[in-house]
Design an enzyme around this catalytic site. Structure first.
Site, PDB file in Angstrom:
ATOM      1  CG  ASN A 168      -1.848   1.209   1.197  1.00  0.00           C
ATOM      2  OD1 ASN A 168      -2.717   1.277   0.327  1.00  0.00           O
ATOM      3  ND2 ASN A 168      -1.668   2.168   2.099  1.00  0.00           N
ATOM      4  CE1 TYR A 172      -1.897   6.832   5.424  1.00  0.00           C
ATOM      5  CE2 TYR A 172       0.128   5.554   5.512  1.00  0.00           C
ATOM      6  CZ  TYR A 172      -1.205   5.654   5.186  1.00  0.00           C
ATOM      7  OH  TYR A 172      -1.840   4.578   4.616  1.00  0.00           O
ATOM      8  NE  ARG A 173       0.466  14.829  12.060  1.00  0.00           N
ATOM      9  CZ  ARG A 173      -0.763  15.094  12.518  1.00  0.00           C
ATOM     10  NH1 ARG A 173      -1.655  15.676  11.742  1.00  0.00           N
ATOM     11  NH2 ARG A 173      -1.078  14.802  13.758  1.00  0.00           N
ATOM     12  CD1 TRP A 186      -0.737   4.006  11.318  1.00  0.00           C
ATOM     13  CD2 TRP A 186       0.732   3.609   9.670  1.00  0.00           C
ATOM     14  NE1 TRP A 186       0.145   3.083  11.771  1.00  0.00           N
ATOM     15  CE2 TRP A 186       1.059   2.808  10.780  1.00  0.00           C
ATOM     16  CE3 TRP A 186       1.513   3.509   8.515  1.00  0.00           C
ATOM     17  CZ2 TRP A 186       2.138   1.939  10.785  1.00  0.00           C
ATOM     18  CZ3 TRP A 186       2.584   2.638   8.522  1.00  0.00           C
ATOM     19  CH2 TRP A 186       2.888   1.876   9.642  1.00  0.00           C
ATOM     20  CD  GLU A 234      -2.580   3.155  -2.569  1.00  0.00           C
ATOM     21  OE1 GLU A 234      -1.932   2.095  -2.661  1.00  0.00           O
ATOM     22  OE2 GLU A 234      -3.472   3.336  -1.712  1.00  0.00           O
ATOM     23  CG  ASP A 283      -4.295  18.174  10.569  1.00  0.00           C
ATOM     24  OD1 ASP A 283      -4.273  17.954   9.349  1.00  0.00           O
ATOM     25  OD2 ASP A 283      -3.963  17.340  11.431  1.00  0.00           O
TER      26      ASP A 283
HETATM   27  C1  LIG Z   1      -1.060  16.917   2.731  1.00  0.00           C
HETATM   28  C2  LIG Z   1      -1.761  15.695   3.214  1.00  0.00           C
HETATM   29  C3  LIG Z   1      -1.412  15.141   4.441  1.00  0.00           C
HETATM   30  C4  LIG Z   1      -2.047  13.994   4.915  1.00  0.00           C
HETATM   31  N1  LIG Z   1      -1.675  13.488   6.138  1.00  0.00           N
HETATM   32  C5  LIG Z   1      -2.258  12.361   6.591  1.00  0.00           C
HETATM   33  C6  LIG Z   1      -1.867  11.808   7.835  1.00  0.00           C
HETATM   34  O1  LIG Z   1      -1.001  12.318   8.525  1.00  0.00           O
HETATM   35  N2  LIG Z   1      -2.481  10.665   8.250  1.00  0.00           N
HETATM   36  C7  LIG Z   1      -3.457  10.041   7.502  1.00  0.00           C
HETATM   37  O2  LIG Z   1      -3.955   8.997   7.913  1.00  0.00           O
HETATM   38  N3  LIG Z   1      -3.870  10.572   6.321  1.00  0.00           N
HETATM   39  C8  LIG Z   1      -3.288  11.694   5.843  1.00  0.00           C
HETATM   40  N4  LIG Z   1      -3.668  12.225   4.642  1.00  0.00           N
HETATM   41  C9  LIG Z   1      -4.761  11.568   3.891  1.00  0.00           C
HETATM   42  C10 LIG Z   1      -4.319  10.276   3.236  1.00  0.00           C
HETATM   43  O3  LIG Z   1      -3.182  10.480   2.446  1.00  0.00           O
HETATM   44  C11 LIG Z   1      -5.458   9.701   2.378  1.00  0.00           C
HETATM   45  O4  LIG Z   1      -6.559   9.433   3.204  1.00  0.00           O
HETATM   46  C12 LIG Z   1      -5.067   8.447   1.606  1.00  0.00           C
HETATM   47  O5  LIG Z   1      -6.124   8.076   0.749  1.00  0.00           O
HETATM   48  C13 LIG Z   1      -4.758   7.278   2.513  1.00  0.00           C
HETATM   49  O6  LIG Z   1      -4.401   6.161   1.733  1.00  0.00           O
HETATM   50  P1  LIG Z   1      -4.677   4.685   2.254  1.00  0.00           P
HETATM   51  O7  LIG Z   1      -6.161   4.463   2.169  1.00  0.00           O
HETATM   52  O8  LIG Z   1      -3.922   3.810   1.306  1.00  0.00           O
HETATM   53  O9  LIG Z   1      -4.188   4.596   3.638  1.00  0.00           O
HETATM   54  C14 LIG Z   1      -3.054  13.377   4.149  1.00  0.00           C
HETATM   55  C15 LIG Z   1      -3.415  13.935   2.918  1.00  0.00           C
HETATM   56  C16 LIG Z   1      -2.786  15.076   2.447  1.00  0.00           C
HETATM   57  C17 LIG Z   1      -3.190  15.662   1.127  1.00  0.00           C
HETATM   58 MN   LIG Z   2      -4.484   2.374  -0.179  1.00  0.00          MN
END
Ligand SMILES: Cc1cc2nc3c(=O)[nH]c(=O)nc-3n(C[C@H](O)[C@H](O)[C@H](O)COP(=O)(O)O)c2cc1C
Ligand SMILES: [Mn+2]
Length: 482
Positions: A168, A172-173, A186, A234, A283
């Site tokens: 995957n 995530y920050r 996450w 992705e 945020d």
């Molecule tokens: C700038 C930015 C920062 C983000 N930071 C986080 C984060 O810290 N934690 C998180 O869970 N999602 C964060 N997201 C949202 C995830 O990237 C998004 O939900 C993504 O679809 C998650 O992918 P996954 O379903 O494969 O986990 C962020 C999105 C952006 C645009």
């Molecule tokens: Mn995913």
């Protein structure tokens, strides 16, 4: 031609007059954030800071921060084109006759050709550092005054499903704790957290491999934030977006694959038992998200290009860079929603709603209670489950114009009758819910009410001038001196 890497995108931005190089020294602690925020609010360009205090790496920010740059990132004139391409692919009927089957071949080849391409190595590992490195070599930003520290804000995080072995990639920050460790933010609903949870169920003490790519080509960065269904790769999606497979190379020290043309790769692991306080962090909402306990990422190896460019973003009160990525998601994911819910005409998520707080939906209403069916469907559709407020209107309302939606909605509702509350999962960033990750959501049925829904009063006509009078006034308009 697909961008090979972030540099190719930077070159395209520069050529389009969408990038400003900044030679004046700027501090990654707060100062760059303040500059980027001002530029964001003015609809200004992408910024390439060439002289970042305390780091040798140039820093890119606001690269996706306008409708035009988002289109440039995906190499289209408008993100609607991507939606069109997706719609075509989704509506390919199963072939019937021989001729139809032959017609399918190019399309199938096309899909197959997006599969990630394995390579042995790439520019991302021109320099390999297992011993002498510090995460503070990166110009990671402190974005807001009360942030808990400096954060990597634009890293694509890779992990592996412990059962299927599939990778995957989610963005995530990561809060920098020291030279070799960061937070791994996450959120509970995301796929990285799912991999972590299931790894921990399989073995209570142990480690899970994690790798992070910073400065990937724009299709990969966008795919990392895209709300794809679980187990949709992705990197395959990125291949589709750029019409060319993404090259993936093995990590040096962990069994994961990462984009070979990234600027910087961090390799390491999270301990399945370990948690540490993460946050607060300024945020997307425009508020600080509260501190909470999250896993810890231990970095065992950093690889990068000979002259790496650090890519980052800041979030905060909208409009910000991420709003434009959100808009692209709205347009590109509409055809996917319509696959499940063909009655949806259009959707819109205004910037002020910060992705999840507000979705405006227009439908072709066909039966009593139809609007409520659509709300419930949205609350069970992937990350759309976070939508705090869904407003459903009839197809004649233009949801791209929030003023029109507010006008019609407030006229059309009998609040007690037309507003519905449900309980369920809410976004981790929601600071108002009764509990973290659990709270209520609101649906507003702003469609015209039908007798079959118990509404027996007459429904009035909307005001519209007689076309003959309009034509008459058009003819006189110049004489009126108005
Ligand atoms: C700038 C930015 C920062 C983000 N930071 C986080 C984060 O810290 N934690 C998180 O869970 N999602 C964060 N997201 C949202 C995830 O990237 C998004 O939900 C993504 O679809 C998650 O992918 P996954 O379903 O494969 O986990 C962020 C999105 C952006 C645009
Ligand atoms: Mn995913």
């Amino acid at each position: 031609m697909a961008y090979e890497d972030l540099r190719a995108f930077i070159a395209a931005l520069e050529k389009a007059g969408e990038l400003k190089r900044i030679a004046v020294e700027a501090d990654p602690v707060l100062e760059i954030a303040e500059i980027a925020d001002r530029v964001s609010k003015r609809g200004g360009p992408a910024l390439l800071f060439e002289n970042v205090k305390g780091s040798r790496m140039p820093l890119l920010i606001n690269a996706f921060g306008s409708r035009r740059r988002m289109a440039l990132a995906l190499e289209v004139d408008s993100v609607e084109e991507v939606a069109g391409h997706l719609r075509e692919l989704l509506h390919t009927k199963p072939p019937e006759g021989l001729i139809d089957k032959l017609k399918m071949v190019p399309r199938l080849i096309e899909v197959g050709s997006y599969l990630p391409k394995k390579v042995k190595q790439g520019p991302a590992c021109e320099v390999v550092k297992e011993k002498d490195f510090s995460l503070f070599d990166l110009p990671a930003l402190q974005c807001w005054p009360l942030d808990a520290g400096r954060y990597i804000t634009f890293g694509a995080v890779f992990s592996r499903d412990p059962e299927s072995g599939r990778q995957n990639c989610g963005l995530y920050r990561m809060q920098l704790y020291d030279e070799r460790t960061t937070g791994m933010h996450w959120q509970i609903h995301k796929q990285g957290a799912d991999h972590f949870r299931r790894s921990a169920q399989a073995a209570t003490n142990g480690r899970m491999a994690v790798a992070v790519a910073i400065g990937t080509d724009p299709a990969v960065t966008f795919s990392a934030i895209a709300p794809l269904p679980p187990d949709v790769d992705e990197i395959l999606f990125a291949g589709f977006l750029r019409s060319k497979p993404v090259e993936m190379m093995p990590c040096r020290t962990v069994e994961l694959e990462v984009p070979a043309t990234a600027e910087i790769i961090l390799e390491g692991y999270v301990e399945l038992e370990e948690r540490r306080r993460e946050g607060p962090f300024g945020d997307h909402t425009g508020f600080y998200s509260l501190a909470d306990d999250y896993p810890v990422f231990h970095v065992t190896c950093m690889t990068h290009r000979r002259d790496p460019i650090y890519s980052t973003t800041i979030v905060g009160r909208p409009p910000m860079e991420d709003c434009h990525m959100g808009y692209a998601i709205e347009r590109i994911f509409l055809p996917l929603m319509q696959l499940q819910l063909p009655e949806i005409v259009d959707i819109h998520m205004p910037f002020e709603g910060v992705f999840h707080n507000l979705m405006l939906v227009s439908i072709r209403k066909a039966y009593p209670g139809h609007a409520r069916k659509v709300m419930n469907a949205i609350w069970s559709l992937g990350q759309a489950m976070f939508t705090k407020c869904v407003v459903v209107v009839d197809e004649d309302v233009n949801v791209q114009d929030p003023a029109e939606v507010v006008w019609k909605t407030l006229n059309n509702i009998d609040p007690e009758r037309d507003i519905q509350f449900v309980l369920g999962p809410v976004d981790s960033l929601d600071h108002s819910s009764r509990l973290p990750n659990f709270g209520s959501k609101m649906g507003v049925d702003a469609t015209r009410k039908w007798p079959s829904e118990g509404f027996t009063r007459p429904w009035p006509e909307e005001l519209r001038m007689d076309p003959r009078v309009k034509a008459l006034v058009d003819g006189k308009w110049d004489q009126l001196g108005l």
